[in-house]
Design an enzyme around this catalytic site. Structure first.
Site, PDB file in Angstrom:
ATOM      1  N   GLN A 200       0.826  -1.201   0.000  1.00  0.00           N
ATOM      2  CA  GLN A 200       0.000   0.000   0.000  1.00  0.00           C
ATOM      3  C   GLN A 200       0.866   1.258   0.000  1.00  0.00           C
ATOM      4  OE1 GLN A 200      -2.754  -2.243   3.235  1.00  0.00           O
ATOM      5  NE2 GLN A 200      -3.282  -0.103   3.030  1.00  0.00           N
TER       6      GLN A 200
ATOM      7  N   ARG B 102      -8.378  -1.015   8.360  1.00  0.00           N
ATOM      8  CA  ARG B 102      -9.409  -0.070   7.916  1.00  0.00           C
ATOM      9  C   ARG B 102      -9.643   1.002   8.979  1.00  0.00           C
ATOM     10  NH1 ARG B 102     -14.283  -1.651   3.939  1.00  0.00           N
ATOM     11  NH2 ARG B 102     -14.596   0.446   3.194  1.00  0.00           N
ATOM     12  N   CYS B 103      -8.577   1.657   9.351  1.00  0.00           N
ATOM     13  CA  CYS B 103      -8.633   2.487  10.551  1.00  0.00           C
ATOM     14  C   CYS B 103      -7.417   3.384  10.603  1.00  0.00           C
ATOM     15  CB  CYS B 103      -8.668   1.507  11.719  1.00  0.00           C
ATOM     16  SG  CYS B 103      -7.904   2.018  13.227  1.00  0.00           S
TER      17      CYS B 103
ATOM     18  N   GLU C 112     -12.838   4.540   5.997  1.00  0.00           N
ATOM     19  CA  GLU C 112     -12.859   3.687   7.178  1.00  0.00           C
ATOM     20  C   GLU C 112     -13.959   4.034   8.173  1.00  0.00           C
ATOM     21  OE1 GLU C 112      -8.943   4.964   8.290  1.00  0.00           O
ATOM     22  OE2 GLU C 112      -9.691   5.869  10.117  1.00  0.00           O
TER      23      GLU C 112
END
Ligand code: CDP
Length: 785
Positions: A222, A369-370, A739
């Protein structure tokens, strides 16, 4: 001249279909496993079956004898090259291949490289390793117990299993507030370990060219530029000879940010064999060894006035970091942004302490996701809000109304140092309450209870900081958390845009082009977006924690504005007026007072290469690096209703209402998709998803029979609403969104179940709320009532 219709050209607010889906739905994506290079070898990893053990013997001789095996790497061989250990992105060290001990089940011990993956697997089976088992430590309590075996005995000066200690806030003022409180509410919680579990596992194809000295690594990262920096620093290869390419990625969710040992193995194997080497994890390898999320224990109290005003909060977090501190978060705060908790409420005083613990579990604590522990923060916050309202005997919505910041209260500094800068929290809550029919539901709930039916409603309201960073407070390996965009407009007015972010399914190829369309009036279809190749992309810090729109998205705007500034000069030249007399409307410059005399952005592009003013550099392109002045603060209100079966503890979701304020929406359809995905993950965490370990450190949750992902069958429907408060400092007023629902959603589901059964003393059930846990809590309730 009629002005361009922004939505028609695919600008802001257009629900433009995702351009990347053109190739994905045709099976034409290029994922890592699609990459096949001439002469490529395949790598497999021998992993430890034990959680904690001393290695007494490694014999690789039988593996070397298998025809087709080209290389067998041990920790010893790595140590000879000073590569047995590597630094983590959290300033710890991590074993690349174990030399002395194994410290978690699934740890990498030996690597085999062969002509095909099956021979490599056979090679792994032929490796002989003897272990002397040690007691396994599987939670912070065991980790901190007196006399516990020291897991990180490799670290000089490490005398216990403490990984870090951290505190923030004003302890004394907090104690005083608690002394003056009418009511003190307390809650203890565990946010269980879960795994981002992208559909595509982690992997790499490393290709070292001895002829040119160039190392190319295709990998599922990523954050390609961070990996390039890490490879340059760890392997001491010259940075300009390293190319990291992140091809199409089958989901990341924070799992593909850390630098894993497998990448280092593949690179070294390619250097040693002189051939490209491919490594792809299998699903179990991914689930047991790569960055997990959460695994945090929280113990907190809230000081309250009888009228519902929150006076102060106090909390302590114990984080289970696993064997190595490798959570890959870019702040100087050891427990990430946990202290963003309670930012949406008007609370003046607070104090937070945290302690990290080494355990015999896989390393991680990544931002699944945070934004770096924000999920834990918001879950705790909203569970605590429910417990406090219950202790006060106050309605859940009313208690939030009393404490939510008012619209006029911005900007405001939280007791933990964050600056919240915008929002319409009360409106958002009201939209949610109206949508679900709150008062009506409460009446239905009371009537149902008379008949023995257990209905519940759960609210979660939250703001969270998205878009690390600002460079004052956020960096990785000392590299500041900015991001970048480079826009080149070709002579026919078509354009290519590159950014330092890397989409993993969020749709950047679609939405970044929309920002260019908004700024320049070039139709979005005329802009191609490229990300993920460090040889061509401008330097950026990658995509995670919903930072792309707040940072890279802002850089796209700024690069386009630079292009527009140059195009204005060209327009003045074409229109034969001074620049001050040139006005802009979407896609076109025109002469002030004579709007029919104009030059389109496409005409300016042509002139930039064929008819530029004297003394002007040819070309129409610009690069922008963006260092955000603040994080962006989206707000959301999630409300869930459920029915719990008193006989079995099974609970069904009746309705889910989501109200999201992510500022200006670039692409409403993509935003809705992001919210639905987040709500699905929230439902998963609340209802079924967790990883646990037995007493020996064996992971339960190493495959999809044990680690559950919700399918379309279980996932409830979602009703989406919006409020728009533009971000005051983002060039187009956008805030992150990816998120939010995964962060704020879990508490709404859990609060709903507790609301259904909590009338007689059930304060908490730890996630996931499996039917047996709910049933057990129901027994407590029945024995109390
Ligand atoms: O960093 P990441 O891409 O995961 O998250 P994000 O910045 O929240 O963006 C997720 C997707 O939603 C991207 O395609 C964004 O462009 C889009 N988005 C949007 O259309 N409008 C917003 N206000 C925020 C995000």
């Amino acid at each position: 001249m009629t002005a361009l219709d922004e939505v028609k050209i695919g600008g802001l607010g257009a629900s433009r279909l995702r351009v990347e889906d053109q190739r994905f739905v045709r099976g034409r994506g290029t994922y890592l496993d699609d990459i096949k290079l001439p002469g490529m070898l395949y790598m497999e990893i021998v992993r430890s079956p034990l959680a904690h053990a001393r290695i007494t013997r490694i014999d690789t001789s039988k593996a070397w004898q298998i025809p087709g095996v080209r290389l067998v790497l041990t920790g010893e061989m790595m140590a000879q090259r000073n590569l047995a250990w590597m630094p983590t992105l959290s300033y710890d060290t991590q074993a690349v291949l174990a030399t002395d001990k194994v410290r978690f089940q699934g740890q990498e011990v030996v690597v085999v490289v062969a002509d095909d993956p099956y021979i490599a697997k056979d090679g792994c089976d032929a490796v002989e390793i003897d272990y002397e088992p040690l007691p396994a430590i599987v939670n912070p309590e065991q980790s901190a117990a007196p006399g516990a075996p020291i897991i990180r005995d490799d670290k000089p000066g490490q005398t216990d299993n403490t990984c870090y200690r951290w505190e923030v806030g004003d302890r004394e003022a907090t104690e005083r507030a608690f002394a003056e409180a009418d009511v003190v509410s307390s809650l203890k919680l565990h946010y269980p370990r879960s795994h981002p579990s992208p559909i595509e596992c982690c992997g790499a194809v490393a290709d070292f060219d001895a002829g040119t000295g160039k190392l190319t690594v295709y990998m599922t990262t990523q954050a390609p530029h961070i990996v390039r920096a890490a490879v340059a620093l760890i392997a001491e290869l010259p940075e300009h000879q390293i190319r990291i390419v992140s091809p199409d990625i089958g989901g990341g969710f924070g799992n593909k940010v850390p630098v894993y040992p497998g990448y280092v193995h593949a690179i070294l194997a390619s250097i040693l064999t002189g051939r490209p080497v491919k490594w792809i994890e299998d699903k179990t390898g991914n689930l047991i060894s790569t960055g997990f999320g959460r695994d945090m224990y929280l113990d907190a109290q809230m000081a309250l006035r009888r009228d519902g005003k929150i006076l102060a909060v106090r909390m302590h977090a114990d984080t289970d970091q696993g064997a190595f501190f490798a959570d890959a978060q870019p702040s100087k705060f050891k427990v990430g942004l946990l202290h963003s908790a309670f930012a949406c409420y008007d609370i003046g005083i607070g104090y937070i302490t945290a302690q990290g613990h080494y355990t015999n579990k896989a390393p991680g604590g990544v931002a699944y996701r945070c934004s770096f522990r924000v999920t834990e923060a918001m879950f705790f916050q909203e569970r605590m809000m429910q417990a406090a309202a219950t202790d006060l005997g106050m309605d859940q919505a009313e208690f939030r109304r009393i404490n939510l910041r008012r619209d006029v209260a911005f900007p405001a500094r939280t007791p933990f140092g964050f600056l919240v800068d915008s929002g319409q929290y009360h409106k958002c809550l009201q939209v949610g309450l109206d949508a679900i029919g709150y008062d009506e539901f409460r009446r239905e709930q009371a009537a149902a209870r008379e008949k023995g039916r257990l209905l519940g409603i759960g609210i979660s309201t939250m703001t969270e900081p998205l878009g690390a960073g600002n460079s004052r407070e956020y960096d990785i390996l000392g590299i500041k958390m900015f991001d970048s965009a480079e826009l080149r407009v070709h002579l026919t007015g078509k354009a290519i845009l590159r950014t330092g972010a890397r989409t993993q399914g969020q749709g950047h190829e679609t939405t970044w082009a929309q920002i260019v369309a908004h700024e320049l009036g070039i139709p979005a279809d005329d802009v191609v977006v490229e990300e993920g190749d460090t040889d061509t992309a401008p330097y950026g810090m990658g995509t995670y924690a919903s930072r792309s729109t707040p940072v890279a998205g802002a850089a796209v705007s700024m690069a386009a504005r630079k292009v527009r500034a140059k195009a204005r000069k060209i327009a003045a030249h074409l229109l034969e007026v001074s620049e001050e007399d040139v006005e802009w409307e979407l896609g076109r410059f025109y002469v002030r007072g004579a709007p029919e005399r104009g030059a389109s952005i496409q005409e300016c592009a042509m002139a930039a290469y064929s008819n530029m003013p004297d003394g002007m550099e040819p070309g129409l392109e610009a690069t922008a690096y963006y260092d955000p002045p603040n994080l962006t603060w989206p707000f959301a209100c999630y409300i869930v209703t459920v029915e719990v079966d008193p006989e079995t503890g099974v609970w069904d979701v009746l309705r889910v209402v989501a109200v999201d304020d992510c500022g200006v929406r670039i692409n409403p359809m993509i935003v809705e998709g992001q919210i639905m995905g987040g709500l699905t993950e929230a439902y998963a965490m609340a209802s079924m998803q967790f990883q646990t370990y037995d007493a020996d450190g064996n992971m339960i949750g190493a495959n999809y029979m044990d680690y559950l992902l919700p399918t379309a069958w279980e996932t409830p429907g979602f009703e989406l609403h919006e409020v728009v408060t533009p971000c005051p400092h983002h060039p187009i007023g956008a805030k992150g969104v990816g998120e939010c629902a995964a962060v704020g959603g879990p508490a709404a589901f859990v609060n709903a179940v507790i609301d259904a059964i909590g009338d007689a003393g059930v304060r908490n059930i730890d996630m996931p709320l499996l039917p047996d846990r709910v049933w057990t809590a129901l027994q407590t309730r029945q024995s109390v009532s």
